[in-house]
Design a protein around this motif. Structure first.
Motif, PDB file in Angstrom:
ATOM      1  N   SER A  93       0.831  -1.211   0.000  1.00 56.79           N
ATOM      2  CA  SER A  93       0.000   0.000   0.000  1.00 56.79           C
ATOM      3  C   SER A  93       0.860   1.253   0.000  1.00 56.79           C
ATOM      4  N   SER A 147      -8.307   7.924 -11.440  1.00 55.73           N
ATOM      5  CA  SER A 147      -7.566   6.716 -11.078  1.00 55.73           C
ATOM      6  C   SER A 147      -6.630   7.003  -9.912  1.00 55.73           C
ATOM      7  N   THR A 155      -8.596   7.176  -6.742  1.00 56.17           N
ATOM      8  CA  THR A 155      -9.032   5.821  -6.413  1.00 56.17           C
ATOM      9  C   THR A 155      -7.872   5.018  -5.829  1.00 56.17           C
ATOM     10  N   ILE A 156      -6.705   5.128  -6.422  1.00 58.24           N
ATOM     11  CA  ILE A 156      -5.520   4.415  -5.939  1.00 58.24           C
ATOM     12  C   ILE A 156      -5.163   4.887  -4.534  1.00 58.24           C
ATOM     13  N   ILE A 168      -7.837   3.471  -2.059  1.00 56.30           N
ATOM     14  CA  ILE A 168      -7.677   2.029  -1.860  1.00 56.30           C
ATOM     15  C   ILE A 168      -6.403   1.740  -1.073  1.00 56.30           C
ATOM     16  N   SER A 169      -5.326   2.457  -1.371  1.00 56.11           N
ATOM     17  CA  SER A 169      -4.079   2.267  -0.624  1.00 56.11           C
ATOM     18  C   SER A 169      -4.262   2.608   0.845  1.00 56.11           C
ATOM     19  N   MET A 211      -7.087   2.733   2.604  1.00 58.38           N
ATOM     20  CA  MET A 211      -8.011   1.802   3.253  1.00 58.38           C
ATOM     21  C   MET A 211      -7.357   0.447   3.507  1.00 58.38           C
ATOM     22  N   SER A 212      -6.637  -0.069   2.533  1.00 59.07           N
ATOM     23  CA  SER A 212      -6.005  -1.376   2.716  1.00 59.07           C
ATOM     24  C   SER A 212      -4.920  -1.307   3.789  1.00 59.07           C
TER      25      SER A 212
END
Length: 142
Positions: free
Chosen positions: A43, A105, A108-109, A112-113, A115-116
């Motif tokens: 991440s 994008s 979004t990246i 997601i990074s 959150m993960s």
């Protein structure tokens, strides 16, 4: 009635240490902890890569420098097969980096990074000692 000395009793950290009492001896738990750490590293890497790509502009027109460098390296090596492989790698790199330049994008990246990383960190913490004296005192005060 037998009186127990506090010195004879192990400390709260020793008794309630999840890592030593369970995680260290359970292969499935250790595997989960290792996977959580890997997810956190990936991440961070993805986040940093996307920022560097945006700052350096590698996904746009400046990829021609990557292509020319690759062709120069292939000419120096003088291998036609490696030139084909390098061209494929350059094409893959261009497509991937251009994806990082798209604002939607990119956001979004980043989401997601983040959150993960957060979820993996929370899961990893569950395998370690967490019931400190502060938590105990807070619970006793209720």
């Amino acid at each position: 009635n037998k009186v127990i000395n506090e010195q004879d009793v192990p400390s709260r950290e020793v008794v309630l240490d999840r890592f030593k009492q369970h995680t260290a001896i359970c292969p499935e738990s250790m595997s989960c902890v290792k996977n959580c750490r890997l997810i956190q590293k990936l991440s961070k890497f993805t986040f940093v890569l996307s920022i560097l790509n945006k700052v350096l502009g590698l996904g746009g027109t400046s990829t021609t420098t990557i292509t020319s460098t690759t062709h120069a390296a292939a000419a120096m090596i003088n291998l036609s097969k490696s030139s084909t492989i390098l061209n494929g790698l350059v094409s893959f790199a261009k497509n991937t980096l251009s994806y990082f330049n798209n604002p939607k994008s990119l956001i979004t990246i980043w989401i997601i990074s983040a959150m993960s990383y957060y979820v993996a960190k929370k899961i990893e913490k569950e395998f370690y000692f967490k019931y400190t004296n502060e938590y105990r005192n807070r619970d006793l005060a209720k």
